[in-house]
Design a protein around this motif. Structure first.
Motif, PDB file in Angstrom:
ATOM      1  N   HIS A  91       0.834  -1.210   0.000  1.00 11.69           N
ATOM      2  CA  HIS A  91       0.000   0.000   0.000  1.00 11.69           C
ATOM      3  C   HIS A  91       0.870   1.263   0.000  1.00 11.69           C
ATOM      4  N   LEU A 119       8.629  -7.602   9.676  1.00  8.10           N
ATOM      5  CA  LEU A 119       7.858  -7.077   8.529  1.00  8.10           C
ATOM      6  C   LEU A 119       8.519  -5.825   7.962  1.00  8.10           C
ATOM      7  N   GLY A 141       8.348   0.995  14.638  1.00 11.39           N
ATOM      8  CA  GLY A 141       7.913   1.634  15.884  1.00 11.39           C
ATOM      9  C   GLY A 141       6.420   1.562  16.076  1.00 11.39           C
ATOM     10  N   GLY A 143       3.179   3.148  15.577  1.00 10.75           N
ATOM     11  CA  GLY A 143       2.584   4.148  14.687  1.00 10.75           C
ATOM     12  C   GLY A 143       1.470   4.949  15.333  1.00 10.75           C
ATOM     13  N   THR A 159      -3.929   1.470   8.537  1.00  7.21           N
ATOM     14  CA  THR A 159      -4.364   0.216   7.916  1.00  7.21           C
ATOM     15  C   THR A 159      -4.561  -0.877   8.965  1.00  7.21           C
ATOM     16  N   ALA A 160      -4.917  -0.454  10.181  1.00  9.42           N
ATOM     17  CA  ALA A 160      -5.287  -1.380  11.257  1.00  9.42           C
ATOM     18  C   ALA A 160      -6.379  -0.654  12.043  1.00  9.42           C
TER      19      ALA A 160
HETATM   20  N1  SAM Z   1      -0.854  -1.702   4.498  1.00  2.00           N
HETATM   21  C1  SAM Z   1      -0.431  -3.053   4.617  1.00  2.00           C
HETATM   22  C2  SAM Z   1      -0.029  -3.681   3.309  1.00  2.00           C
HETATM   23  O1  SAM Z   1      -0.067  -3.023   2.254  1.00  2.00           O
HETATM   24  O2  SAM Z   1       0.398  -4.832   3.354  1.00  2.00           O
HETATM   25  C3  SAM Z   1      -1.402  -3.936   5.342  1.00  2.00           C
HETATM   26  C4  SAM Z   1      -1.387  -3.681   6.776  1.00  2.00           C
HETATM   27  S1  SAM Z   1      -1.994  -4.893   7.847  1.00  2.00           S
HETATM   28  C5  SAM Z   1      -3.690  -4.984   7.452  1.00  2.00           C
HETATM   29  C6  SAM Z   1      -1.895  -3.917   9.336  1.00  2.00           C
HETATM   30  C7  SAM Z   1      -0.500  -3.729   9.849  1.00  2.00           C
HETATM   31  O3  SAM Z   1      -0.547  -2.791  10.937  1.00  2.00           O
HETATM   32  C8  SAM Z   1       0.129  -4.985  10.406  1.00  2.00           C
HETATM   33  O4  SAM Z   1       1.319  -5.264   9.742  1.00  2.00           O
HETATM   34  C9  SAM Z   1       0.361  -4.658  11.886  1.00  2.00           C
HETATM   35  O5  SAM Z   1       1.528  -5.257  12.424  1.00  2.00           O
HETATM   36  C10 SAM Z   1       0.466  -3.154  11.828  1.00  2.00           C
HETATM   37  N2  SAM Z   1       0.248  -2.453  13.111  1.00  2.00           N
HETATM   38  C11 SAM Z   1      -0.691  -2.656  14.062  1.00  2.00           C
HETATM   39  N3  SAM Z   1      -0.544  -1.765  15.071  1.00  2.00           N
HETATM   40  C12 SAM Z   1       0.503  -0.962  14.720  1.00  2.00           C
HETATM   41  C13 SAM Z   1       1.161   0.158  15.345  1.00  2.00           C
HETATM   42  N4  SAM Z   1       0.778   0.658  16.504  1.00  2.00           N
HETATM   43  N5  SAM Z   1       2.203   0.721  14.700  1.00  2.00           N
HETATM   44  C14 SAM Z   1       2.628   0.235  13.500  1.00  2.00           C
HETATM   45  N6  SAM Z   1       2.065  -0.815  12.886  1.00  2.00           N
HETATM   46  C15 SAM Z   1       1.007  -1.401  13.481  1.00  2.00           C
END
Ligand code: SAM
Length: 225
Positions: A91, A119, A141, A143, A159-160
């Protein structure tokens, strides 16, 4: 069938369904090799319109969700973007193609934050292989704190799923007139996607649709289990 033809079929299908509208988003989706962003075992499914596992209980979102968020954010050349939740990096590449189409350093940039270090490493490799490493900076970190170093942002996307519509750091780090696209709701997938426009000290909130995202875990998100 070649990856290119599979990509064309996917994009044509999203156009028919009314998900993809703007020609810039169509062209970006036609260009980006999504198969470089999925784990090797899932490559044959890279151009299906469904989320795929990327390990660590996380997913790369379905292409229609990537497309919708890019359309809603009205991404344009020169925008500075912050993505919370890098996941695979796909994304972020899509956003980069829209804000910095020809890799020029004068154009826009995408900052993206991921909490899982493994990741982060994989996303950086995929972005490099696909040619987006100069236009996308991947940060390891929490986010939910945003990324103050490069703030303010023209556009922000999460995206979460967040428990709150606008966590305070996002309020502080979004430009006046800027847009935030964020899913909010419960950890158990009862969630809604919103597009929020900052107008001075006020926020115009537009409800979009029901969605299913993994939870946003962090200081201004959900607690880790
Ligand atoms: N945009 C991504 C893609 O193109 O593959 C898909 C994202 S996935 C649905 C959601 C991501 O948010 C996960 O990798 C998860 O580890 C991350 N996530 C959840 N809480 C987070 C935070 N506080 N800071 C950073 N990343 C976070």
């Amino acid at each position: 069938m070649s990856f290119e033809n599979k990509r064309k079929n996917l994009v044509e299908n999203l156009i028919k369904r009314g998900v993809l509208i703007k020609k810039e988003v169509v062209n970006a989706m036609l260009k980006i090799p999504r198969h470089l962003f999925v784990p090797e075992g899932a490559i044959s499914s890279a151009y299906l319109d469904s989320p795929l596992s990327i390990g660590f209980d996380q997913t790369i979102s379905a292409p229609h969700m990537n497309a919708m968020m890019c359309e809603y954010l009205e991404l344009k050349e020169g925008d500075k973007v912050l993505e919370i939740g890098t996941g695979s990096g796909y994304h972020a590449a899509l956003c980069a193609e829209l804000v910095a189409p020809d890799d020029s350093e004068n154009l826009g940039h995408v900052y993206t934050i991921e909490r899982h270090e493994e990741l982060v490493i994989r996303a950086r490799m995929s972005l490099k292989e696909a040619g987006y490493d100069k236009r996308v900076t991947v940060i390891h970190g929490d986010g939910t704190l945003g990324y103050i170093k490069e703030a303010p942002y023209d556009k922000m996307l999460v995206t979460a799923a967040s428990p709150e519509k606008i966590p305070q750091p996002f309020k502080d780090q979004l430009k006046d007139g800027g847009l935030l696209c964020i899913p909010t709701g419960t950890k158990s997938f009862s969630q809604t996607l919103y597009v929020i426009k900052k107008k001075g000290d006020n926020y115009e909130i537009e409800k979009k649709c029901a969605v299913r995202f993994v939870p946003l875990i962090g200081r201004y998100g959900f607690e880790r289990n």
